[in-house]
Scaffold this motif. Sequence first.
Motif, PDB file in Angstrom:
ATOM      1  N   MET A 171       0.837  -1.195   0.000  1.00  0.00           N
ATOM      2  CA  MET A 171       0.000   0.000   0.000  1.00  0.00           C
ATOM      3  C   MET A 171       0.875   1.250   0.000  1.00  0.00           C
ATOM      4  SD  MET A 171      -2.703   1.335   2.903  1.00  0.00           S
ATOM      5  CE  MET A 171      -3.610  -0.195   2.993  1.00  0.00           C
ATOM      6  N   SER A 172       0.452   2.275  -0.704  1.00  0.00           N
ATOM      7  CA  SER A 172       1.243   3.494  -0.831  1.00  0.00           C
ATOM      8  C   SER A 172       1.381   4.230   0.498  1.00  0.00           C
ATOM      9  CB  SER A 172       0.604   4.428  -1.864  1.00  0.00           C
ATOM     10  OG  SER A 172      -0.597   4.982  -1.363  1.00  0.00           O
ATOM     11  N   TRP A 173       2.389   5.076   0.555  1.00  0.00           N
ATOM     12  CA  TRP A 173       2.642   5.848   1.778  1.00  0.00           C
ATOM     13  C   TRP A 173       1.456   6.750   2.100  1.00  0.00           C
ATOM     14  CZ3 TRP A 173       2.635  11.072   2.685  1.00  0.00           C
ATOM     15  CH2 TRP A 173       3.080  11.469   3.949  1.00  0.00           C
ATOM     16  N   PHE A 174       0.886   7.402   1.099  1.00  0.00           N
ATOM     17  CA  PHE A 174      -0.218   8.330   1.341  1.00  0.00           C
ATOM     18  C   PHE A 174      -1.422   7.598   1.921  1.00  0.00           C
ATOM     19  CE2 PHE A 174      -3.937  10.836   0.189  1.00  0.00           C
ATOM     20  CZ  PHE A 174      -3.566  12.105   0.571  1.00  0.00           C
ATOM     21  N   SER A 175      -1.731   6.429   1.387  1.00  0.00           N
ATOM     22  CA  SER A 175      -2.863   5.655   1.910  1.00  0.00           C
ATOM     23  C   SER A 175      -2.594   5.196   3.333  1.00  0.00           C
ATOM     24  CB  SER A 175      -3.138   4.448   1.004  1.00  0.00           C
ATOM     25  OG  SER A 175      -3.604   4.861  -0.262  1.00  0.00           O
ATOM     26  N   ARG A 176      -1.365   4.785   3.614  1.00  0.00           N
ATOM     27  CA  ARG A 176      -1.010   4.351   4.963  1.00  0.00           C
ATOM     28  C   ARG A 176      -1.122   5.516   5.943  1.00  0.00           C
ATOM     29  NH1 ARG A 176       2.691  -0.313   5.058  1.00  0.00           N
ATOM     30  NH2 ARG A 176       3.799   0.710   6.763  1.00  0.00           N
ATOM     31  N   PHE A 177      -0.669   6.679   5.527  1.00  0.00           N
ATOM     32  CA  PHE A 177      -0.727   7.862   6.382  1.00  0.00           C
ATOM     33  C   PHE A 177      -2.178   8.230   6.688  1.00  0.00           C
ATOM     34  CE2 PHE A 177      -1.231  12.429   6.924  1.00  0.00           C
ATOM     35  CZ  PHE A 177      -0.312  12.708   7.927  1.00  0.00           C
ATOM     36  N   THR A 178      -3.016   8.266   5.643  1.00  0.00           N
ATOM     37  CA  THR A 178      -4.426   8.606   5.832  1.00  0.00           C
ATOM     38  C   THR A 178      -5.103   7.617   6.768  1.00  0.00           C
ATOM     39  OG1 THR A 178      -4.502   9.557   3.604  1.00  0.00           O
ATOM     40  CG2 THR A 178      -6.607   9.012   4.635  1.00  0.00           C
ATOM     41  N   MET A 179      -4.848   6.334   6.556  1.00  0.00           N
ATOM     42  CA  MET A 179      -5.458   5.300   7.380  1.00  0.00           C
ATOM     43  C   MET A 179      -5.054   5.431   8.846  1.00  0.00           C
ATOM     44  SD  MET A 179      -5.113   1.157   6.883  1.00  0.00           S
ATOM     45  CE  MET A 179      -3.334   1.191   7.166  1.00  0.00           C
TER      46      MET A 179
END
Length: 399
Positions: A269-277
């Motif tokens: 999973m991308s960094w941005f998705s991980r951060f948002t989650m």
Amino acid sequence: MSFYSPVTEKPKKIPPRAILSLDVFGREQSEWPSLLDVSHVKLTVNARSALALALRHAKIGQGASVLVPAFHCPAMISPIVWLGAEPLFYPILNDTSVDVEVLSTHIRDNTRAIIAVHYFGFIQDLRQLRQLCDERNIILIEDCAHAFFGSANGSKVGCTGDYAIGSIMKFLPIYEGGCLVSEKHSLDDIKIIFPNLFQQIQSALNTLEIANEYGRLSWIKYLIKLKNWMWKYFKSKQPKHEQLVDNSLSENIDYETYTFDPHVMDIEMSWFSRFTMSHMSFTNACELRRANYTELFNAFLNVAGVKPLYHYLPDNVCPQVFPLIVENSSEIFYKLKQLNIPIIRFGEYRWEGVNALTCPVSDHYSKTVFQFPCHQSMKQDELKWMINQIKNVLSSDKL
């Protein structure tokens, strides 16, 4: 009796699933168990990649068969076939649960795995199926693509099977994201890599672009212009052999075009998705989903020609969608589509050869069960407008 006037309002553009907005953030201790609470977790780009990783980790491939429900979408089957295994199909009951006794008659000598689905977020009791798998030395895989949150009989979602796979993007406002989890097996030997720079940027900017498209985060229109420029720039700089595998990380919401791409199977999973989650409120997301589901349930509980698929919303369920059984479904389905209502029919497109003889319930549900959004990003005026338009279409169908 409520009266719903003819459609005169300007059609709204309702997001088919959760989208990013500033009010999703706020991290607190979640009251809801999720797949991320399972002992071993691997974050993937989508659920079908997670399924392929689970099968490969269990060494299921050429010469093996895998039992899957007749009520499915092709995304569940493609990874099985890609690995060289044979999909076998078993019927489901009216409440979408598994009849273990019937399922057991479909087991062959080469059956190595059984996939059980928690449809639409409603967690099934898999204890009998777990016992059968233990007795027959068969791997049990929980398909939690519709059930990122929840529990059953005191057990967290994803903990009963040998493996469980999830589609995080169906529940959280991210462009891509899935997971493979296991309470019973270490996943440390599964090696996955971060997306390349182009895919990282694509995921972040597409998340923002989708939010803007549906009237959220309107201030990011300049970033969208930047995204379009960067897309062309990075595309032009990529070697030809990379361009062949540089496709979308996201799961398409059109079940007819669900395909399995092995090139993204080993990508994280991308960094941005991980951060948002990691910075959003799970409890708020679940409570809003339940509230929207309840409003839809109450709105259609006593409407002629339709009935909710499930009789009530259990306390342990965070719904993915609101499933509604609709008579005269074909004509109504396309009328609702014309109104831009984000409606789908899970199982509408099934694997070749699966039909009413395989499972009458699945065949019937693939035509008559409509799924409407109940996600946390829906505004109250959007929800009420959608309910109003559905009732108008149902009323006009009776005239």
